[in-house]
Structures are given as C-alpha cells and as structure tokens.
Design a protein around this motif. Sequence first.
Motif, PDB file in Angstrom:
ATOM      1  N   TRP A   1       0.436  13.050 -13.569  1.00 36.72           N
ATOM      2  CA  TRP A   1      -0.964  12.930 -14.092  1.00 36.72           C
ATOM      3  C   TRP A   1      -1.201  13.969 -15.181  1.00 36.72           C
ATOM      4  CZ3 TRP A   1      -3.614   8.825 -12.426  1.00 36.72           C
ATOM      5  CH2 TRP A   1      -3.267   8.260 -11.207  1.00 36.72           C
ATOM      6  N   ARG A   2      -1.951  13.551 -16.225  1.00 35.02           N
ATOM      7  CA  ARG A   2      -2.366  14.511 -17.284  1.00 35.02           C
ATOM      8  C   ARG A   2      -3.460  15.467 -16.769  1.00 35.02           C
ATOM      9  NH1 ARG A   2      -3.770  10.576 -22.136  1.00 35.02           N
ATOM     10  NH2 ARG A   2      -4.643   9.442 -20.357  1.00 35.02           N
ATOM     11  N   PRO A   3      -3.671  16.592 -17.486  1.00 37.70           N
ATOM     12  CA  PRO A   3      -4.657  17.596 -16.981  1.00 37.70           C
ATOM     13  C   PRO A   3      -6.042  17.019 -16.754  1.00 37.70           C
ATOM     14  CG  PRO A   3      -3.358  18.558 -18.749  1.00 37.70           C
ATOM     15  CD  PRO A   3      -2.960  17.108 -18.695  1.00 37.70           C
ATOM     16  N   TYR A   4      -6.446  16.028 -17.557  1.00 37.61           N
ATOM     17  CA  TYR A   4      -7.799  15.472 -17.420  1.00 37.61           C
ATOM     18  C   TYR A   4      -7.781  14.061 -16.864  1.00 37.61           C
ATOM     19  CZ  TYR A   4      -8.927  19.437 -20.326  1.00 37.61           C
ATOM     20  OH  TYR A   4      -9.075  20.692 -20.813  1.00 37.61           O
ATOM     21  N   GLY A   5      -6.639  13.651 -16.376  1.00 33.77           N
ATOM     22  CA  GLY A   5      -6.594  12.364 -15.711  1.00 33.77           C
ATOM     23  C   GLY A   5      -6.590  11.219 -16.686  1.00 33.77           C
TER      24      GLY A   5
ATOM     25  N   VAL B   1       0.853  -1.216   0.000  1.00 32.89           N
ATOM     26  CA  VAL B   1       0.000   0.000   0.000  1.00 32.89           C
ATOM     27  C   VAL B   1       0.873   1.246   0.000  1.00 32.89           C
ATOM     28  CG1 VAL B   1      -1.677   1.324   1.339  1.00 32.89           C
ATOM     29  CG2 VAL B   1      -1.956  -1.151   1.085  1.00 32.89           C
ATOM     30  N   LEU B   2       1.926   1.272   0.830  1.00 37.01           N
ATOM     31  CA  LEU B   2       2.810   2.434   0.872  1.00 37.01           C
ATOM     32  C   LEU B   2       3.500   2.658  -0.463  1.00 37.01           C
ATOM     33  CD1 LEU B   2       4.454   2.007   4.408  1.00 37.01           C
ATOM     34  CD2 LEU B   2       2.714   3.651   3.724  1.00 37.01           C
TER      35      LEU B   2
ATOM     36  N   THR C   1       3.111   5.910  -2.861  1.00 43.52           N
ATOM     37  CA  THR C   1       4.251   6.735  -3.269  1.00 43.52           C
ATOM     38  C   THR C   1       4.268   6.916  -4.774  1.00 43.52           C
ATOM     39  OG1 THR C   1       5.493   5.960  -1.354  1.00 43.52           O
ATOM     40  CG2 THR C   1       6.737   6.962  -3.168  1.00 43.52           C
ATOM     41  N   ILE C   2       4.028   5.786  -5.479  1.00 45.70           N
ATOM     42  CA  ILE C   2       4.019   5.845  -6.954  1.00 45.70           C
ATOM     43  C   ILE C   2       2.899   6.756  -7.457  1.00 45.70           C
ATOM     44  CG2 ILE C   2       3.707   4.480  -9.057  1.00 45.70           C
ATOM     45  CD1 ILE C   2       5.029   2.116  -7.557  1.00 45.70           C
ATOM     46  N   SER C   3       1.708   6.661  -6.816  1.00 45.55           N
ATOM     47  CA  SER C   3       0.538   7.453  -7.273  1.00 45.55           C
ATOM     48  C   SER C   3       0.764   8.955  -7.076  1.00 45.55           C
ATOM     49  CB  SER C   3      -0.691   7.005  -6.486  1.00 45.55           C
ATOM     50  OG  SER C   3      -1.798   7.800  -6.832  1.00 45.55           O
TER      51      SER C   3
END
Length: 293
Positions: free
Chosen positions: A24-28, A12-13, A17-19
């Motif tokens: 991320w792009r402007p619109y996800g 989970v950690l 950390t990766i997330s």
Amino acid sequence: MRFIFLSVLCTVLLLGTISSAWPWRPYGILGGSLDKRADTTETSAAGTSEQKTAASTASETASSTTGGTTGTTTGTNTKTGTSTDTATGSETATGKTTGTNTKTGTSKTTATTSISIDPAAAAGGVSMITPASSSTTYYKIGQDVTFVWNYTSLSVTPSAVNVVASCSLNSQVYTLTSNMSVEQTGSVVWDTGKYKQTATIPLLTASYTLFIYDASKELGDTASAGYLSSQIGYSFGMYSPQPYTSLGSFECVTCNGALSATTRQALKFTCGMALITFASFTWFAGSAGVLAT
C-alpha cells in the motif's frame, strides 16, 4: 451446497491474503481517504506512563531540592507614646532554588510631654530687678543702660525672647536684643552711645516702655494662661545732656507751661486793670458811706 460455501470461503481467504501482502502507498488507494486506525490503548498507556514519570521526577526534585523563596518584608516601626509594627510578606515556591530576601525598615521615636494648665490662671510675666519698678529711672543718652529681670507665673518657657523699648513721642520701637535665650534671671545691657553713633532713628528726651516678649509671637499679642505676656511694660526715662544755660536765658522747649512775651504782657495788663477796678470800687464805696460802720 457445501461446494458453494467452500468456494466463497476460499475466495475470501485469497482476497485477505492478497490485501495484507499488497504494498500500500503512504496515503492509500483513495488518496488519503483511508487512514490506519490509531492504537488508543497503547497511546493512553504511554501518556499515563509519561505523566507518572514526570510527576515522579518532579516529586523527587521537590523532595531533594529546597524550593526557592522569594519574599519581601517591609517593616515600619513608629513610636509616639505607642508602638506600631506592620509586616507584609509573600512567598513563592518553585522546583529550583532561587531566593531573594529583602527587608526595609524605618524606626522613628518621638517623645511628647504634655502639661496641664489651669485656663483661669494668669499669663506669665516678668518682675524687674534693675531698675526697680516702684519708681521711674532716668538714663543719660550715650551711656550703658542695664536691665535685669525674673520671670513670674511662667508655665510654658519660650524658646527665645525679644527685648525692645517703645517711645510714644515718635511712635518708634528700639530693639535692644532679639532671639535671646531664656534663663531664670534675664539681663541685657543697651549701649546707647554706640547706638547713637549709627542710629537712623535718634533717641529722644522722653519716656520709654520696656517690653520682653516671646520671639515666636508679635508684640502686643494676647498670651494664654501660663505663657509669657507681651502686654505688660516697664517705664523709664532718657534724656540728652545740654550745655550750661543761665536761668534768665533758659527756655524750656518741651514744657507746655512756657509763656511767650506777648502772653506775659497780656497777663500784666489784666492784673493792672483788676487792681485799678478794685481801688476805684473801694474809693467809691467809702465816699458813699457804704463801708461805714
């Protein structure tokens, strides 16, 4: 058991950390289906702060700047024995000094005087001074004719009067003067010679009636109590001078008693027959002894 728990925690950690580090792009990833959560607390605080700032600015502006006044005052002052004032106004205050003050007024004063007249009182009239009303005066046509009079029982003075002479023989009215100002003693001079030179209606040898009446009314109108009456007239005569004629050849044209030659012959015949009848009756009666004593 403890190993499994630690493995899951580490996983989970790692994913967290990766997330968080992922670009991320402007619109996800899902093309705009995931949006970033708005910070409600900061936005509300910012809005409240802006409103307070605007209110403070408006308050300071209102306190340091005199509000503009836009007003319209319309006044009407009319006096007719009483006074009436009417005012209508409106004011609008803004944060900026802009003012207009307009005043329109009309003042009118009217004085009204009223008098009390007894309804049973007689109408006003005139009393002739020249000629005297006790007798009929005759004037020669072609000379000046003077009339002088006083007003009597007059409670309401007319603004002007007309003076006319009426002749019943030709049913004509001759205007001596019109719109004459009213004074305590009125007078008018009628130049009959000047009138005769330019007259379209000639003056006749006849009797005339003088009328003095209110110029705002008609001749013959019934006057109210205290007002000048036009139904009372004063008679006078006028005649045209004629050349000398002997009594034997004189013939009265306007006299109703003038006899023609035929009428005179008829009267002579009647008188002669009456004398013959009377004489014959007297002779017959004397012969018969009727008249004997």
